[in-house]
Design a protein around this motif. Structure first.
Motif, PDB file in Angstrom:
ATOM      1  N   TYR A 137      -1.947  12.205  -5.276  1.00  0.00           N
ATOM      2  CA  TYR A 137      -2.595  12.814  -4.116  1.00  0.00           C
ATOM      3  C   TYR A 137      -3.174  14.178  -4.474  1.00  0.00           C
ATOM      4  N   ALA A 181       0.650   6.507  -7.118  1.00  0.00           N
ATOM      5  CA  ALA A 181      -0.381   7.009  -6.215  1.00  0.00           C
ATOM      6  C   ALA A 181      -0.351   8.525  -6.381  1.00  0.00           C
ATOM      7  N   GLN A 208       0.835  -1.205   0.000  1.00  0.00           N
ATOM      8  CA  GLN A 208       0.000   0.000   0.000  1.00  0.00           C
ATOM      9  C   GLN A 208       0.871   1.257   0.000  1.00  0.00           C
ATOM     10  N   HIS A 257      -0.102  -1.588  -7.352  1.00  0.00           N
ATOM     11  CA  HIS A 257       0.870  -1.738  -6.272  1.00  0.00           C
ATOM     12  C   HIS A 257       2.193  -2.335  -6.749  1.00  0.00           C
ATOM     13  N   SER A 263      -5.699  14.494   2.636  1.00  0.00           N
ATOM     14  CA  SER A 263      -5.651  14.332   1.181  1.00  0.00           C
ATOM     15  C   SER A 263      -6.526  13.168   0.721  1.00  0.00           C
ATOM     16  N   ASN A 264      -6.808  13.165  -0.570  1.00  0.00           N
ATOM     17  CA  ASN A 264      -7.421  12.033  -1.254  1.00  0.00           C
ATOM     18  C   ASN A 264      -6.340  11.408  -2.119  1.00  0.00           C
ATOM     19  N   ARG A 265      -6.468  10.110  -2.387  1.00  0.00           N
ATOM     20  CA  ARG A 265      -5.435   9.388  -3.124  1.00  0.00           C
ATOM     21  C   ARG A 265      -6.063   8.526  -4.201  1.00  0.00           C
ATOM     22  N   PHE A 294       1.687   5.304   0.809  1.00  0.00           N
ATOM     23  CA  PHE A 294       1.547   6.102   2.029  1.00  0.00           C
ATOM     24  C   PHE A 294       0.164   6.728   2.134  1.00  0.00           C
ATOM     25  N   ASN A 295      -0.328   6.818   3.366  1.00  0.00           N
ATOM     26  CA  ASN A 295      -1.501   7.635   3.652  1.00  0.00           C
ATOM     27  C   ASN A 295      -0.991   9.026   3.961  1.00  0.00           C
ATOM     28  N   VAL A 296      -1.527  10.026   3.296  1.00  0.00           N
ATOM     29  CA  VAL A 296      -1.143  11.410   3.545  1.00  0.00           C
ATOM     30  C   VAL A 296      -2.334  12.098   4.191  1.00  0.00           C
ATOM     31  N   ALA A 297      -2.114  12.653   5.377  1.00  0.00           N
ATOM     32  CA  ALA A 297      -3.188  13.328   6.101  1.00  0.00           C
ATOM     33  C   ALA A 297      -3.742  14.481   5.268  1.00  0.00           C
TER      34      ALA A 297
END
Length: 84
Positions: free
Chosen positions: A43, A41, A21, A35, A28-30, A23-26
């Motif tokens: 953002y 990805a 997966q 993969h 934001s939408n992705r 990164f999750n970025v606070a």
């Protein structure tokens, strides 16, 4: 999906590069295209947040995602500019 290939004792060997997966970025939408090697990805920061860095992270040959952006709110940006 791209693969890496190598010659091993006169035979081609194909290796799928999987990054897991992104990164999750606070704040934001992705959107993720996959993969595996060269997948991306992308953002987009939420309203009232500004992107710092590139908007795209890419699955690299070392099985890691490149550095994602940061979505900073106006309060954080003002704090940085007001430091004496």
């Amino acid at each position: 999906m791209d693969n890496f290939c190598a010659i091993l004792h006169k035979y081609w060997v194909f290796v799928e590069v999987y990054c897991g997966q992104p990164f999750n970025v606070a704040n934001s939408n992705r959107i993720v295209t996959g993969h595996y090697f060269k997948d991306t990805a992308t953002y987009e920061c939420h309203t009232a947040f500004r992107m710092v860095g590139n908007d795209t992270s890419e699955c690299q040959e070392d099985h890691r995602w490149s550095t994602p952006p940061d979505c900073q709110g106006w309060f954080h940006l003002m704090e940085r500019s007001l430091k004496f």
